[in-house]
Enzyme design. Structure first.
Site, PDB file in Angstrom:
ATOM      1  N   MET A   1      36.495  45.778  25.190  1.00  7.79           N
ATOM      2  CA  MET A   1      37.506  45.075  25.997  1.00  7.79           C
ATOM      3  C   MET A   1      37.533  43.583  25.651  1.00  7.79           C
ATOM      4  O   MET A   1      36.766  43.115  24.814  1.00  7.79           O
ATOM      5  CB  MET A   1      37.204  45.259  27.482  1.00  7.79           C
ATOM      6  CG  MET A   1      37.787  46.532  28.063  1.00  7.79           C
ATOM      7  SD  MET A   1      37.577  46.526  29.858  1.00  7.79           S
ATOM      8  CE  MET A   1      38.602  47.917  30.304  1.00  7.79           C
TER       9      MET A   1
ATOM     10  N   ILE B   1      35.084  39.470  32.519  1.00 10.62           N
ATOM     11  CA  ILE B   1      34.255  39.894  31.388  1.00 10.62           C
ATOM     12  C   ILE B   1      34.814  39.346  30.074  1.00 10.62           C
ATOM     13  O   ILE B   1      34.132  39.372  29.062  1.00 10.62           O
ATOM     14  CB  ILE B   1      34.137  41.443  31.294  1.00 10.62           C
ATOM     15  CG1 ILE B   1      35.502  42.089  31.045  1.00 10.62           C
ATOM     16  CG2 ILE B   1      33.461  42.010  32.524  1.00 10.62           C
ATOM     17  CD1 ILE B   1      35.407  43.540  30.569  1.00 10.62           C
ATOM     18  N   ASP B   2      36.060  38.879  30.089  1.00 13.00           N
ATOM     19  CA  ASP B   2      36.701  38.440  28.835  1.00 13.00           C
ATOM     20  C   ASP B   2      36.250  37.045  28.392  1.00 13.00           C
ATOM     21  O   ASP B   2      36.389  36.695  27.228  1.00 13.00           O
ATOM     22  CB  ASP B   2      38.228  38.418  29.000  1.00 13.00           C
ATOM     23  CG  ASP B   2      38.791  39.758  29.434  1.00 13.00           C
ATOM     24  OD1 ASP B   2      38.118  40.779  29.198  1.00 13.00           O
ATOM     25  OD2 ASP B   2      39.896  39.783  30.017  1.00 13.00           O
TER      26      ASP B   2
ATOM     27  N   GLY C   1      45.153  35.110  35.586  1.00 14.49           N
ATOM     28  CA  GLY C   1      46.306  35.304  36.467  1.00 14.49           C
ATOM     29  C   GLY C   1      46.022  34.748  37.852  1.00 14.49           C
ATOM     30  O   GLY C   1      46.847  34.043  38.455  1.00 14.49           O
TER      31      GLY C   1
HETATM   32  O1  F6P Z   1      40.438  41.185  32.231  1.00 15.56           O
HETATM   33  C1  F6P Z   1      39.445  42.136  32.308  1.00 15.56           C
HETATM   34  C2  F6P Z   1      39.888  43.417  31.637  1.00 15.56           C
HETATM   35  O2  F6P Z   1      38.841  44.357  31.767  1.00 15.56           O
HETATM   36  C3  F6P Z   1      40.314  43.272  30.187  1.00 15.56           C
HETATM   37  O3  F6P Z   1      39.224  43.206  29.309  1.00 15.56           O
HETATM   38  C4  F6P Z   1      41.153  44.509  30.024  1.00 15.56           C
HETATM   39  O4  F6P Z   1      42.109  44.320  29.016  1.00 15.56           O
HETATM   40  C5  F6P Z   1      41.812  44.651  31.363  1.00 15.56           C
HETATM   41  O5  F6P Z   1      41.013  43.939  32.288  1.00 15.56           O
HETATM   42  C6  F6P Z   1      41.959  46.056  31.854  1.00 15.56           C
HETATM   43  O6  F6P Z   1      42.709  46.022  33.024  1.00 15.56           O
HETATM   44  P1  F6P Z   1      42.824  47.192  34.084  1.00 15.56           P
HETATM   45  O7  F6P Z   1      41.542  47.272  34.840  1.00 15.56           O
HETATM   46  O8  F6P Z   1      43.970  46.775  34.936  1.00 15.56           O
HETATM   47  O9  F6P Z   1      43.070  48.435  33.303  1.00 15.56           O
END
Ligand code: F6P
Length: 357
Positions: A178, A135-136, A113
């Site tokens: 995640m 981390i993804d 994003g």
């Molecule tokens: O993009 C990183 C991440 O940790 C994803 O693995 C997870 O889906 C998302 O962010 C969680 O987002 P938030 O911290 O907004 O709950």
């Protein structure tokens, strides 16, 4: 004298501080005089002119520190052109603050994003250099993002711990990892911890195949089964739904997440006790691993080099074992996913890991 703005946006991860330190330290080492404006809490700081001046002391002792010294927030790209609750044009506000502070460039650390907005700011004429964090590991244009390896280590430790209790009780254990819409983290943590079944978004699963794999283990005398499930895992049935239909299904989920759905199905079909563990944001927390400290520092140093040369409009990425600069317009709006035919998937299958396909 160079005037540099810096911000961290989106979900945090390990080694954000190491990367920022890399940028500033490398430039200072080259003898460059600079003023560093740290925008607080992501793009929000740039929009509302919320920043603090950073000096050498701010970057000292942060190589090993998790999180981000600047704070972070999510500023969704899809609403970036919409005025805020007070009618402020967010894009114009960011440009205004950039020019008001007479910045030479903006260093932006973020994931998918964040890169869309970074590219928009580039199109609007700002000098931008970005660094790939998440981390993804789902950022297009780089083989690796920082934060990923640290999260793999944490998720691996979680699954390692579950192994012993799963063994004692002879249960099926699901660990939800995640990774948003991709399976890099689940695949790597699953393989590193010897998971028996790995379910990832890129390979839709058939619950009967999952049950078959559990039963095969039972027949071989294994009391327990460890299943690493990516938070974005999807069944073959659901993969056939249109985007709209699937979104609706997710909104009306009976279970809190896909792991609980898989758990309920397995329990029903095998009668075996199933437990679900969700390590969640633990995976983004704590100190960066050694790999990420080195990797983020290298990327930061190379970003510093680009700034010194006045080369803007690039993400500093990593391709085929080399640090490269990737045009922002190529990165923005694209998702990097695991290739289901990749060698690592074949090798995992050779090791007896089931993907439920
Ligand atoms: O993009 C990183 C991440 O940790 C994803 O693995 C997870 O889906 C998302 O962010 C969680 O987002 P938030 O911290 O907004 O709950």
């Amino acid at each position: 004298m160079r005037r540099i703005g810096i911000l961290t946006s989106g979900g945090d991860c390990q080694a954000l501080n190491a990367a920022m330190r890399g940028v500033v330290k490398s430039m200072a080492t080259s003898g460059e005089q600079m003023e560093v404006f740290g925008f607080l809490n992501g793009y929000r700081g740039l929009i509302y002119g919320d920043y603090r001046m950073l000096d050498g002391n701010d970057f000292s002792g942060i190589l090993t520190r998790g999180g981000t010294i600047l704070g972070s927030s999510r500023t969704p790209f899809k609403t970036i052109r919409e005025p805020d609750e007070n009618g402020l044009d967010k894009v114009e506000a960011m440009k205004h603050n950039y020019y008001k502070l007479n910045l030479d460039c903006l260093v932006i650390l973020g994931g998918n994003g964040t890169h869309k907005t970074a590219n928009l700011l580039r199109e609007e004429g700002l000098n931008i250099v970005t660094l790939p964090k998440t981390i993804d590991n789902d950022l297009w244009g780089t083989d690796m993002t920082f934060g990923f390896q640290s999260a793999v280590d944490i998720a691996t430790n979680v699954i390692d711990s579950i192994h012993t209790t799963a063994d004692s009780h002879g249960r099926v254990f699901i660990i939800e990892i995640m990774g948003h819409k991709v399976g890099f983290l689940t695949l790597n943590a699953g393989m590193a911890s010897g998971a028996d079944i790995i379910l990832i978004p890129e390979i839709p699963y058939d619950i009967d195949k999952v049950v078959e794999a559990i039963n095969k283990r039972k027949e071989r005398g294994s009391k327990f089964t460890i299943i690493a499930v990516a938070e974005g895992a999807i069944s073959k049935k659901d993969a056939k739904l249109s985007k709209k239909e699937y979104k609706k299904k997710l909104e009306n989920l009976v279970h809190p997440s896909v792991s609980y759905e898989v758990a309920a199905d397995i329990q029903k079909k095998t009668g075996q006790e199933v437990r679900v563990t969700v390590p969640g944001h633990m995976q983004r927390g704590g100190s960066p691993c050694a790999y990420d400290r080195v990797f983020a520092s290298r990327l930061g140093a190379e970003a510093g080099k680009l700034i010194l040369k006045g080369e803007y409009g690039f993400m500093v990425g990593y391709k085929d074992r080399e640090i490269v600069k990737v045009p922002l317009q190529d990165v923005a709006g694209k998702l990097k996913r695991l290739d289901p035919d990749a060698a690592i998937i074949k090798e995992a299958k050779m090791l007896g890991i089931s993907f439920g396909d």
